[in-house]
Design an enzyme around this catalytic site. Sequence first.
Site, PDB file in Angstrom:
ATOM      1  N   CYS A 113       0.840  -1.206   0.000  1.00 11.94           N
ATOM      2  CA  CYS A 113       0.000   0.000   0.000  1.00 11.94           C
ATOM      3  C   CYS A 113       0.874   1.256   0.000  1.00 11.94           C
ATOM      4  O   CYS A 113       1.723   1.433   0.875  1.00 11.94           O
ATOM      5  CB  CYS A 113      -0.945   0.025   1.203  1.00 11.94           C
TER       6      CYS A 113
ATOM      7  N   LYS B 187       1.726  -9.698  -0.555  1.00 10.19           N
ATOM      8  CA  LYS B 187       1.574  -8.890  -1.772  1.00 10.19           C
ATOM      9  C   LYS B 187       2.437  -7.637  -1.632  1.00 10.19           C
ATOM     10  O   LYS B 187       2.358  -6.938  -0.616  1.00 10.19           O
ATOM     11  CB  LYS B 187       0.095  -8.510  -1.943  1.00 10.19           C
TER      12      LYS B 187
HETATM   13  C1  LIG Z   1      -9.475   1.676  -5.049  1.00 12.23           C
HETATM   14  C2  LIG Z   1      -8.300   0.759  -4.820  1.00 12.23           C
HETATM   15  C3  LIG Z   1      -8.110   0.187  -3.581  1.00 12.23           C
HETATM   16  C4  LIG Z   1      -7.030  -0.688  -3.347  1.00 12.23           C
HETATM   17  N1  LIG Z   1      -6.891  -1.281  -2.112  1.00 12.23           N
HETATM   18  C5  LIG Z   1      -5.915  -2.215  -1.931  1.00 12.23           C
HETATM   19  C6  LIG Z   1      -5.832  -2.958  -0.725  1.00 12.23           C
HETATM   20  O1  LIG Z   1      -6.661  -2.825   0.192  1.00 12.23           O
HETATM   21  N2  LIG Z   1      -4.801  -3.854  -0.606  1.00 12.23           N
HETATM   22  C7  LIG Z   1      -3.880  -4.046  -1.611  1.00 12.23           C
HETATM   23  O2  LIG Z   1      -2.981  -4.882  -1.459  1.00 12.23           O
HETATM   24  N3  LIG Z   1      -3.961  -3.380  -2.751  1.00 12.23           N
HETATM   25  C8  LIG Z   1      -4.953  -2.481  -2.951  1.00 12.23           C
HETATM   26  N4  LIG Z   1      -5.061  -1.857  -4.153  1.00 12.23           N
HETATM   27  C9  LIG Z   1      -4.132  -2.219  -5.242  1.00 12.23           C
HETATM   28  C10 LIG Z   1      -4.726  -3.356  -6.092  1.00 12.23           C
HETATM   29  O3  LIG Z   1      -4.866  -4.533  -5.326  1.00 12.23           O
HETATM   30  C11 LIG Z   1      -3.810  -3.661  -7.297  1.00 12.23           C
HETATM   31  O4  LIG Z   1      -2.542  -4.044  -6.823  1.00 12.23           O
HETATM   32  C12 LIG Z   1      -3.640  -2.455  -8.222  1.00 12.23           C
HETATM   33  O5  LIG Z   1      -4.873  -1.806  -8.461  1.00 12.23           O
HETATM   34  C13 LIG Z   1      -3.029  -2.893  -9.574  1.00 12.23           C
HETATM   35  O6  LIG Z   1      -3.831  -3.860 -10.211  1.00 12.23           O
HETATM   36  P1  LIG Z   1      -4.872  -3.457 -11.407  1.00 12.23           P
HETATM   37  O7  LIG Z   1      -4.073  -2.691 -12.427  1.00 12.23           O
HETATM   38  O8  LIG Z   1      -5.389  -4.757 -11.913  1.00 12.23           O
HETATM   39  O9  LIG Z   1      -5.929  -2.586 -10.795  1.00 12.23           O
HETATM   40  C14 LIG Z   1      -6.109  -0.966  -4.394  1.00 12.23           C
HETATM   41  C15 LIG Z   1      -6.312  -0.379  -5.654  1.00 12.23           C
HETATM   42  C16 LIG Z   1      -7.385   0.470  -5.881  1.00 12.23           C
HETATM   43  C17 LIG Z   1      -7.573   1.058  -7.260  1.00 12.23           C
END
Ligand SMILES: Cc1cc2nc3c(=O)[nH]c(=O)nc-3n(C[C@H](O)[C@H](O)[C@H](O)COP(=O)(O)O)c2cc1C
Length: 336
Positions: free
Chosen positions: A108, A148
């Site tokens: 995060c 992660k």
């Molecule tokens: C609104 C939002 C909230 C997220 N909250 C978390 C979270 O609680 N824990 C986490 O490990 N990653 C969180 N992420 C990151 C996502 O898990 C992911 O790693 C990131 O969006 C990249 O993947 P994507 O391109 O498929 O969206 C969040 C991303 C977004 C957009």
Amino acid sequence: MALVYGGDGTRPCAVDPPLILAPMAGITDMTYRLLLRRIGGVGLVTMEFVSSEGLTRGNRKTQRLLRFDPAERPLSVQIYGADAARMEIAAERVEEMGVDVCDINMGCPANKILKGCAGAGLMRDLGRAKEIVAACRKALKTTPLTVKFRLGVTDETVNYLELGRICEGEGVAAVALHARTAKQMYTGRADWSYIARLKEAVRIPVVGNGDVATPEDVLAMFKETGCDAVMCGRATMKNPWIFRQAAELLAGRPYREATLAERRDVILDHFRLIQKDHADAPKAVLAKLRTFTGWYTHGLPNGGELRRRIASLESPQAFLDAVEDFFATHASRAAA
Ligand SMILES: Cc1cc2nc3c(=O)[nH]c(=O)nc-3n(C[C@H](O)[C@H](O)[C@H](O)COP(=O)(O)O)c2cc1C
């Protein structure tokens, strides 16, 4: 062969198909996870991150976040924190919940979390990260543990390979890499070549994550990186069918776009789930419905019409009427 987490004394968790819903705070709540499960094609769903402090001190808001329905399983619960002793107790609680996987958030990038040295802040202090992984692993007698993370905090301090090796050494069942630095937040492009390098560096399963936007991207990520599973977050909001479509491609079959009727059913299904879950808070129901309907109608001709109409509605019933109306008009326009 299907991907299986754990099994080394822990309860094996099959991730089949090897497609994972990324944790997203404010998005991947119980209703959203259930919705994606009903659509199908997802091998593992993940709860948004939960603070180890909130989890272990009986915080009411956290208790609400932790609710789940057995129909969601397999389900992963993600915890975060900077203190190994507290994280150990949090992992014990996750073990007691009897869910399928416990995940640690070390990715995060939010300042609030980084400052507290949790989330991606742990990538600044790999000694502490190791302690936390070891403490959680000790607490989890039967639940597989995953971690992660990102590439590192900044371009100058890329250390995901080191962290991956630490996780492997501490008995972690799988690692997931969002191929960006914390400083990048969500800007630029995720560089998948780092996922391939992590895959070469460790023997435990590697989950690839970052900028998978289409079912074709899922296949491309498998091919380009050799990863064991693909995790997808933001694209599921515009296209909740993405896992089902990717699963078809993985099985060597073409996929089809969601029909108009399926789009309507997803909106109404989600509506019912949200309404049931927030029966006491109609304003929250409407706010959630507006957000999700905006995504689900993305790319639909005249979708903007519905989005404008629901922006000013005041009751869930008015929302339902607007959705029914929109799809009925749409269907008759298509038939004309
Ligand atoms: C609104 C939002 C909230 C997220 N909250 C978390 C979270 O609680 N824990 C986490 O490990 N990653 C969180 N992420 C990151 C996502 O898990 C992911 O790693 C990131 O969006 C990249 O993947 P994507 O391109 O498929 O969206 C969040 C991303 C977004 C957009």
